[in-house]
Design a protein around this motif. Structure first.
Motif, PDB file in Angstrom:
ATOM      1  N   CYS A 171     -12.072  28.276 -24.406  1.00 59.08           N
ATOM      2  CA  CYS A 171     -12.543  27.415 -25.498  1.00 59.08           C
ATOM      3  C   CYS A 171     -13.813  26.685 -25.047  1.00 59.08           C
ATOM      4  O   CYS A 171     -13.771  25.879 -24.119  1.00 59.08           O
ATOM      5  CB  CYS A 171     -11.447  26.419 -25.857  1.00 59.08           C
ATOM      6  SG  CYS A 171     -11.917  25.299 -27.152  1.00 59.08           S
ATOM      7  N   VAL A 172     -14.921  26.964 -25.701  1.00 57.70           N
ATOM      8  CA  VAL A 172     -16.196  26.342 -25.344  1.00 57.70           C
ATOM      9  C   VAL A 172     -16.295  24.966 -25.991  1.00 57.70           C
ATOM     10  O   VAL A 172     -16.016  24.828 -27.180  1.00 57.70           O
ATOM     11  CB  VAL A 172     -17.363  27.209 -25.868  1.00 57.70           C
ATOM     12  CG1 VAL A 172     -18.706  26.586 -25.498  1.00 57.70           C
ATOM     13  CG2 VAL A 172     -17.259  28.610 -25.334  1.00 57.70           C
ATOM     14  N   GLY A 173     -16.691  23.944 -25.199  1.00 57.82           N
ATOM     15  CA  GLY A 173     -16.979  22.642 -25.802  1.00 57.82           C
ATOM     16  C   GLY A 173     -16.023  21.534 -25.383  1.00 57.82           C
ATOM     17  O   GLY A 173     -16.124  20.432 -25.905  1.00 57.82           O
ATOM     18  N   ILE A 174     -15.120  21.823 -24.440  1.00 54.72           N
ATOM     19  CA  ILE A 174     -14.232  20.769 -23.917  1.00 54.72           C
ATOM     20  C   ILE A 174     -14.764  20.356 -22.544  1.00 54.72           C
ATOM     21  O   ILE A 174     -14.994  21.204 -21.687  1.00 54.72           O
ATOM     22  CB  ILE A 174     -12.774  21.270 -23.792  1.00 54.72           C
ATOM     23  CG1 ILE A 174     -12.184  21.489 -25.184  1.00 54.72           C
ATOM     24  CG2 ILE A 174     -11.926  20.285 -22.991  1.00 54.72           C
ATOM     25  CD1 ILE A 174     -10.746  22.008 -25.189  1.00 54.72           C
ATOM     26  N   GLU A 175     -14.986  19.056 -22.343  1.00 54.52           N
ATOM     27  CA  GLU A 175     -15.478  18.575 -21.046  1.00 54.52           C
ATOM     28  C   GLU A 175     -14.391  17.892 -20.233  1.00 54.52           C
ATOM     29  O   GLU A 175     -14.477  17.836 -19.020  1.00 54.52           O
ATOM     30  CB  GLU A 175     -16.640  17.571 -21.249  1.00 54.52           C
ATOM     31  CG  GLU A 175     -17.838  18.145 -21.966  1.00 54.52           C
ATOM     32  CD  GLU A 175     -18.575  19.221 -21.161  1.00 54.52           C
ATOM     33  OE1 GLU A 175     -18.302  19.366 -19.955  1.00 54.52           O
ATOM     34  OE2 GLU A 175     -19.416  19.923 -21.759  1.00 54.52           O
ATOM     35  N   PHE A 176     -13.390  17.316 -20.911  1.00 53.10           N
ATOM     36  CA  PHE A 176     -12.348  16.558 -20.199  1.00 53.10           C
ATOM     37  C   PHE A 176     -11.608  17.492 -19.248  1.00 53.10           C
ATOM     38  O   PHE A 176     -10.941  18.443 -19.669  1.00 53.10           O
ATOM     39  CB  PHE A 176     -11.370  15.948 -21.207  1.00 53.10           C
ATOM     40  CG  PHE A 176     -10.295  15.108 -20.567  1.00 53.10           C
ATOM     41  CD1 PHE A 176     -10.587  13.850 -20.068  1.00 53.10           C
ATOM     42  CD2 PHE A 176      -8.991  15.575 -20.461  1.00 53.10           C
ATOM     43  CE1 PHE A 176      -9.601  13.069 -19.475  1.00 53.10           C
ATOM     44  CE2 PHE A 176      -7.994  14.799 -19.875  1.00 53.10           C
ATOM     45  CZ  PHE A 176      -8.304  13.547 -19.383  1.00 53.10           C
ATOM     46  N   ALA A 177     -11.742  17.233 -17.944  1.00 54.11           N
ATOM     47  CA  ALA A 177     -11.158  18.134 -16.948  1.00 54.11           C
ATOM     48  C   ALA A 177     -10.746  17.320 -15.727  1.00 54.11           C
ATOM     49  O   ALA A 177     -11.433  17.311 -14.703  1.00 54.11           O
ATOM     50  CB  ALA A 177     -12.177  19.211 -16.557  1.00 54.11           C
ATOM     51  N   PRO A 178      -9.622  16.588 -15.832  1.00 57.44           N
ATOM     52  CA  PRO A 178      -9.247  15.670 -14.746  1.00 57.44           C
ATOM     53  C   PRO A 178      -8.626  16.353 -13.526  1.00 57.44           C
ATOM     54  O   PRO A 178      -8.368  15.688 -12.523  1.00 57.44           O
ATOM     55  CB  PRO A 178      -8.213  14.753 -15.415  1.00 57.44           C
ATOM     56  CG  PRO A 178      -7.606  15.603 -16.494  1.00 57.44           C
ATOM     57  CD  PRO A 178      -8.688  16.524 -16.967  1.00 57.44           C
ATOM     58  N   GLY A 179      -8.405  17.658 -13.601  1.00 57.89           N
ATOM     59  CA  GLY A 179      -7.794  18.360 -12.459  1.00 57.89           C
ATOM     60  C   GLY A 179      -6.446  17.753 -12.108  1.00 57.89           C
ATOM     61  O   GLY A 179      -5.606  17.539 -12.988  1.00 57.89           O
ATOM     62  N   GLU A 180      -6.267  17.406 -10.839  1.00 58.33           N
ATOM     63  CA  GLU A 180      -4.977  16.863 -10.378  1.00 58.33           C
ATOM     64  C   GLU A 180      -4.927  15.330 -10.437  1.00 58.33           C
ATOM     65  O   GLU A 180      -3.954  14.736  -9.990  1.00 58.33           O
ATOM     66  CB  GLU A 180      -4.724  17.291  -8.925  1.00 58.33           C
ATOM     67  CG  GLU A 180      -4.685  18.805  -8.702  1.00 58.33           C
ATOM     68  CD  GLU A 180      -3.527  19.440  -9.430  1.00 58.33           C
ATOM     69  OE1 GLU A 180      -2.406  18.921  -9.325  1.00 58.33           O
ATOM     70  OE2 GLU A 180      -3.757  20.437 -10.147  1.00 58.33           O
ATOM     71  N   SER A 181      -5.968  14.711 -10.953  1.00 55.64           N
ATOM     72  CA  SER A 181      -6.007  13.234 -10.971  1.00 55.64           C
ATOM     73  C   SER A 181      -4.836  12.666 -11.770  1.00 55.64           C
ATOM     74  O   SER A 181      -4.497  13.185 -12.831  1.00 55.64           O
ATOM     75  CB  SER A 181      -7.303  12.732 -11.615  1.00 55.64           C
ATOM     76  OG  SER A 181      -8.399  13.151 -10.878  1.00 55.64           O
ATOM     77  N   GLN A 182      -4.285  11.604 -11.253  1.00 56.63           N
ATOM     78  CA  GLN A 182      -3.165  10.956 -11.937  1.00 56.63           C
ATOM     79  C   GLN A 182      -3.584   9.626 -12.548  1.00 56.63           C
ATOM     80  O   GLN A 182      -2.765   8.916 -13.111  1.00 56.63           O
ATOM     81  CB  GLN A 182      -2.022  10.668 -10.942  1.00 56.63           C
ATOM     82  CG  GLN A 182      -1.662  11.841 -10.034  1.00 56.63           C
ATOM     83  CD  GLN A 182      -0.873  12.896 -10.777  1.00 56.63           C
ATOM     84  OE1 GLN A 182       0.220  12.641 -11.223  1.00 56.63           O
ATOM     85  NE2 GLN A 182      -1.456  14.085 -10.922  1.00 56.63           N
TER      86      GLN A 182
END
Ligand SMILES: Cc1cc2nc3c(=O)[nH]c(=O)nc-3n(C[C@H](O)[C@H](O)[C@H](O)COP(=O)(O)OP(=O)(O)OC[C@H]3O[C@@H](n4cnc5c(N)ncnc54)[C@H](O)[C@@H]3O)c2cc1C
Length: 329
Positions: A171-182
């Protein structure tokens, strides 16, 4: 048989070799208009095209951005059937080549919610797929064609979006990418409220942190629900300069350590370039920050968090959503 024809067959559409691209156009119509507050108007859109609208693997849209094509007053949108691809593709050059007075304008908005079709069951009729966009009505502070369109929108009006194609996969256009961050820090002005609200709705209960939202008036504080342990702080701008109360709040929440040593971020000329610095996926387990709004405020917060606090740039997304005094496509 090519992949394009196979995909078309599986969606029960005519057997045409339609190139599958990450983005495409969606011809929709307004089904409802809702006043959320003095400055927020929710426009709900429906249309057969929504069956092809993309989302992430979990069916979420988070901060998914779309292009909204607003017709020029007195003109229908020019024939741009079959828009396929991003702004790097031919359709965009063709559109730009049209007379400015008739081609309309393109603006960027966030998908506040995407609801799939609910099939008919137990005597209840089917509910069509719906997509919500929350428009800020900045009519009192330098109006613009998108805000004016939203202020006047009525059920039955047409609207074309350019957004992610479900057939593409990613899906193109999503920036939110916190990975493993809690732990998260979500910061934005009114233009980022739809994205932050959609993100908050998806965060799991073990994620903690803060969301800081600066809006024009207390009347613009909206109901946001989140399963996460995130404290939502609404701030009314009132008569203060744009971004000032939000910035002060961030400075009180994230304080530089006595020994913090950060790098001076590269200068960005926000009047000639868009401030957009987003890590593909955050690395590490510490704080992940997502910050969007008027470009001058975002630039100032970038300097503070990167240089003064020493935040890892792989753990923070900075996005200039608009620039005071400029119209951005
Ligand atoms: C990724 C992304 C997602 C976005 N999501 C949303 C969203 O969900 N909802 C939303 O409302 N906006 C959103 N925006 C911001 C929106 O694109 C801009 O506000 C846009 O300029 C509005 O277009 P317009 O035609 O109304 O005004 P324009 O013609 O672009 O601008 C006319 C004038 O109004 C000023 N202006 C623009 N926006 C504002 C504002 N909010 N307050 C005060 N003055 C303003 C401009 O500086 C300019 O002087 C998003 C932007 C980006 C990049």
């Amino acid at each position: 048989m090519s992949a394009a024809i196979l995909a078309a067959t599986s969606m029960q559409e005519p057997l045409v070799a339609d190139p599958i691209k990450p983005m495409r156009s969606f011809d929709l119509r307004v089904s409802a208009v809702q006043r959320l507050s003095e400055h927020f108007r929710r426009i709900t859109l429906v249309g057969d095209d929504l069956a092809l609208f993309g989302s992430n693997a979990a069916g979420e849209t988070l901060d998914l951005r779309v292009k909204v094509m607003i017709p020029s007053p007195g003109h229908a949108l020019p024939e741009l059937n079959n828009i396929r691809g991003s702004l790097q593709d031919d359709w965009y050059r063709n559109w730009l080549a049209l007379d400015e007075a008739v081609r309309g304008v393109m603006r960027t908005y966030t998908v506040r919610a995407l609801r799939p079709e609910v099939p008919a069951s137990g005597g209840k009729p089917a509910v069509p797929a719906e997509l919500d966009i929350d428009f800020v009505l900045h009519l009192d502070a330098g109006s613009g064609p998108a805000a004016e369109w939203a202020a006047a929108a009525q059920p039955g009006d047409s609207l074309t979006l350019v957004g992610p194609c479900a057939r593409w996969g990613d899906c193109v256009g999503i920036e939110f990418a916190p990975g493993e961050s809690q732990r998260v820090l979500l910061v934005g002005d009114e233009t980022a409220v739809p994205a932050i609200a959609a993100i908050l709705e998806t965060l799991p209960p073990h994620v903690s942190g803060h969301a800081v939202l600066e809006v024009p008036l207390a009347d613009d504080f909206l109901d946001i629900t989140t399963p996460a342990n995130v404290e939502v702080r609404w701030l009314a701008r009132g008569g203060n300069p744009h971004g000032e109360v939000m910035s002060a709040q961030v400075r009180s929440l994230v304080v530089p350590a006595a020994c913090a040593v950060g790098e001076e971020p590269e200068e960005v000329d926000i009047d000639s370039a868009i401030l957009w610095e987003t890590p593909a996926t955050a690395t590490g387990h510490g704080l992940y920050a997502w910050i969007a709004g008027e470009a001058a405020t975002i630039r100032e917060l970038r300097r503070y968090l990167v240089r003064d606090v020493g935040m890892d740039r792989n753990a923070v997304a900075f996005m200039g959503y608009w620039r005071k005094g400029q119209a951005l496509s």
